[in-house]
Design a protein around this motif. Structure first.
Motif, PDB file in Angstrom:
ATOM      1  N   ARG A  84       7.407 -13.965 -22.280  1.00 46.57           N
ATOM      2  CA  ARG A  84       6.894 -15.341 -22.122  1.00 46.57           C
ATOM      3  C   ARG A  84       7.134 -15.843 -20.699  1.00 46.57           C
ATOM      4  O   ARG A  84       6.266 -16.472 -20.105  1.00 46.57           O
ATOM      5  N   LEU A  85       8.317 -15.571 -20.147  1.00 50.20           N
ATOM      6  CA  LEU A  85       8.596 -15.968 -18.764  1.00 50.20           C
ATOM      7  C   LEU A  85       7.609 -15.321 -17.801  1.00 50.20           C
ATOM      8  O   LEU A  85       7.080 -15.977 -16.897  1.00 50.20           O
ATOM      9  N   ARG A  86       7.371 -14.048 -17.991  1.00 49.34           N
ATOM     10  CA  ARG A  86       6.460 -13.319 -17.124  1.00 49.34           C
ATOM     11  C   ARG A  86       5.037 -13.885 -17.205  1.00 49.34           C
ATOM     12  O   ARG A  86       4.367 -14.053 -16.195  1.00 49.34           O
ATOM     13  N   LEU A  87       4.603 -14.178 -18.420  1.00 48.35           N
ATOM     14  CA  LEU A  87       3.237 -14.663 -18.595  1.00 48.35           C
ATOM     15  C   LEU A  87       3.056 -16.082 -18.082  1.00 48.35           C
ATOM     16  O   LEU A  87       2.015 -16.411 -17.511  1.00 48.35           O
ATOM     17  N   GLU A  88       4.046 -16.929 -18.243  1.00 47.74           N
ATOM     18  CA  GLU A  88       3.979 -18.278 -17.675  1.00 47.74           C
ATOM     19  C   GLU A  88       3.931 -18.198 -16.146  1.00 47.74           C
ATOM     20  O   GLU A  88       3.187 -18.936 -15.508  1.00 47.74           O
ATOM     21  N   ASP A  89       4.706 -17.309 -15.586  1.00 38.19           N
ATOM     22  CA  ASP A  89       4.697 -17.094 -14.141  1.00 38.19           C
ATOM     23  C   ASP A  89       3.322 -16.576 -13.709  1.00 38.19           C
ATOM     24  O   ASP A  89       2.753 -17.038 -12.709  1.00 38.19           O
ATOM     25  N   ALA A  90       2.775 -15.640 -14.457  1.00 43.78           N
ATOM     26  CA  ALA A  90       1.463 -15.074 -14.138  1.00 43.78           C
ATOM     27  C   ALA A  90       0.388 -16.157 -14.174  1.00 43.78           C
ATOM     28  O   ALA A  90      -0.496 -16.182 -13.300  1.00 43.78           O
ATOM     29  N   LYS A  91       0.445 -17.047 -15.149  1.00 42.94           N
ATOM     30  CA  LYS A  91      -0.535 -18.129 -15.230  1.00 42.94           C
ATOM     31  C   LYS A  91      -0.518 -18.960 -13.946  1.00 42.94           C
ATOM     32  O   LYS A  91      -1.576 -19.287 -13.405  1.00 42.94           O
ATOM     33  N   GLN A  92       0.665 -19.275 -13.466  1.00 35.84           N
ATOM     34  CA  GLN A  92       0.769 -20.069 -12.244  1.00 35.84           C
ATOM     35  C   GLN A  92       0.269 -19.283 -11.029  1.00 35.84           C
ATOM     36  O   GLN A  92      -0.444 -19.818 -10.192  1.00 35.84           O
ATOM     37  N   LEU A  93       0.634 -18.021 -10.948  1.00 41.13           N
ATOM     38  CA  LEU A  93       0.179 -17.187  -9.832  1.00 41.13           C
ATOM     39  C   LEU A  93      -1.339 -17.025  -9.831  1.00 41.13           C
ATOM     40  O   LEU A  93      -1.967 -17.012  -8.761  1.00 41.13           O
ATOM     41  N   LEU A  94      -1.937 -16.916 -11.005  1.00 36.58           N
ATOM     42  CA  LEU A  94      -3.391 -16.787 -11.089  1.00 36.58           C
ATOM     43  C   LEU A  94      -4.086 -18.006 -10.485  1.00 36.58           C
ATOM     44  O   LEU A  94      -5.140 -17.885  -9.855  1.00 36.58           O
ATOM     45  N   LEU A  95      -3.493 -19.176 -10.667  1.00 34.19           N
ATOM     46  CA  LEU A  95      -4.073 -20.401 -10.091  1.00 34.19           C
ATOM     47  C   LEU A  95      -3.729 -20.556  -8.619  1.00 34.19           C
ATOM     48  O   LEU A  95      -4.575 -20.949  -7.814  1.00 34.19           O
ATOM     49  N   ASP A  96      -2.478 -20.262  -8.273  1.00 35.96           N
ATOM     50  CA  ASP A  96      -2.022 -20.443  -6.896  1.00 35.96           C
ATOM     51  C   ASP A  96      -2.637 -19.442  -5.929  1.00 35.96           C
ATOM     52  O   ASP A  96      -2.762 -19.726  -4.734  1.00 35.96           O
ATOM     53  N   GLU A  97      -2.981 -18.260  -6.439  1.00 38.44           N
ATOM     54  CA  GLU A  97      -3.494 -17.186  -5.590  1.00 38.44           C
ATOM     55  C   GLU A  97      -4.820 -16.651  -6.158  1.00 38.44           C
ATOM     56  O   GLU A  97      -4.872 -15.548  -6.698  1.00 38.44           O
ATOM     57  N   PRO A  98      -5.882 -17.447  -6.038  1.00 38.46           N
ATOM     58  CA  PRO A  98      -7.156 -17.076  -6.671  1.00 38.46           C
ATOM     59  C   PRO A  98      -7.783 -15.786  -6.135  1.00 38.46           C
ATOM     60  O   PRO A  98      -8.609 -15.185  -6.823  1.00 38.46           O
ATOM     61  N   ASP A  99      -7.387 -15.355  -4.950  1.00 34.76           N
ATOM     62  CA  ASP A  99      -7.963 -14.130  -4.385  1.00 34.76           C
ATOM     63  C   ASP A  99      -7.114 -12.884  -4.655  1.00 34.76           C
ATOM     64  O   ASP A  99      -7.518 -11.774  -4.300  1.00 34.76           O
ATOM     65  N   THR A 100      -5.965 -13.065  -5.271  1.00 29.90           N
ATOM     66  CA  THR A 100      -5.094 -11.924  -5.570  1.00 29.90           C
ATOM     67  C   THR A 100      -5.608 -11.202  -6.812  1.00 29.90           C
ATOM     68  O   THR A 100      -5.845 -11.846  -7.844  1.00 29.90           O
ATOM     69  N   PRO A 101      -5.803  -9.897  -6.733  1.00 29.43           N
ATOM     70  CA  PRO A 101      -6.285  -9.149  -7.905  1.00 29.43           C
ATOM     71  C   PRO A 101      -5.329  -9.293  -9.102  1.00 29.43           C
ATOM     72  O   PRO A 101      -4.111  -9.365  -8.938  1.00 29.43           O
ATOM     73  N   VAL A 102      -5.925  -9.323 -10.277  1.00 29.81           N
ATOM     74  CA  VAL A 102      -5.155  -9.476 -11.514  1.00 29.81           C
ATOM     75  C   VAL A 102      -4.106  -8.376 -11.650  1.00 29.81           C
ATOM     76  O   VAL A 102      -2.977  -8.632 -12.067  1.00 29.81           O
ATOM     77  N   SER A 103      -4.457  -7.165 -11.271  1.00 32.12           N
ATOM     78  CA  SER A 103      -3.495  -6.061 -11.401  1.00 32.12           C
ATOM     79  C   SER A 103      -2.256  -6.311 -10.550  1.00 32.12           C
ATOM     80  O   SER A 103      -1.141  -6.000 -10.966  1.00 32.12           O
TER      81      SER A 103
END
Length: 141
Positions: A84-103
């Motif tokens: 859950r911690l990892r996924l909450e962090d990932a959600k924020q990173l997905l928004l903060d870094e829109p050009d960073t690949p999902v992988s």
């Protein structure tokens, strides 16, 4: 996290994480364990791709049985909490870094395999990481 006085980061973490022998030989209070977990979360320890709860516990100066008991008392388990911690962090990173690949986002939060990251993310949010990013990128949540 604020630092009081001139205590170094190393000294601060040494005070939070007792030597392994002490952690294994004494019973720690729930508050003490929570303090150790809070420091681990603040330091983003959940991002490290540990392979077992034993390795994580050892990095905190705890016995794995201590972690198991702590989470069992709350009706959960360490691995689910860490995910859950990892996924909450990932959600924020997905928004903060829109050009960073999902992988790369998955690897940065400690989930090394892209398909595992996408599957786990979808189970948690109901959307793939790409779909979640596209849906929420304008809301800035």
């Amino acid at each position: 996290m604020s630092w009081v006085g001139k205590k170094s980061v190393k000294e601060h973490f040494k005070s939070l994480f007792p030597p392994k022998e002490q952690a294994l030989s004494s019973s720690l209070s729930k508050e003490r364990i929570q303090s150790i977990l809070d420091a681990w979360v603040d330091g983003k320890g959940y991002r490290l791709p540990y392979r077992s709860v034993s390795e994580v516990a050892a990095s905190m100066g705890l016995a794995s049985s201590t972690l198991y008991r702590y989470f069992k008392a709350d009706g959960s388990d360490f691995r689910s909490w860490r995910t859950r911690l990892r996924l909450e962090d990932a959600k924020q990173l997905l928004l903060d870094e829109p050009d960073t690949p999902v992988s790369l986002i998955g690897r940065r939060v400690g989930i090394l395999d892209r398909s595992n990251f996408s599957r786990t993310f979808k189970e948690y949010t109901g959307l793939t990481p790409e779909a979640w990013r596209n849906k929420y990128k304008y809301f800035g949540i």
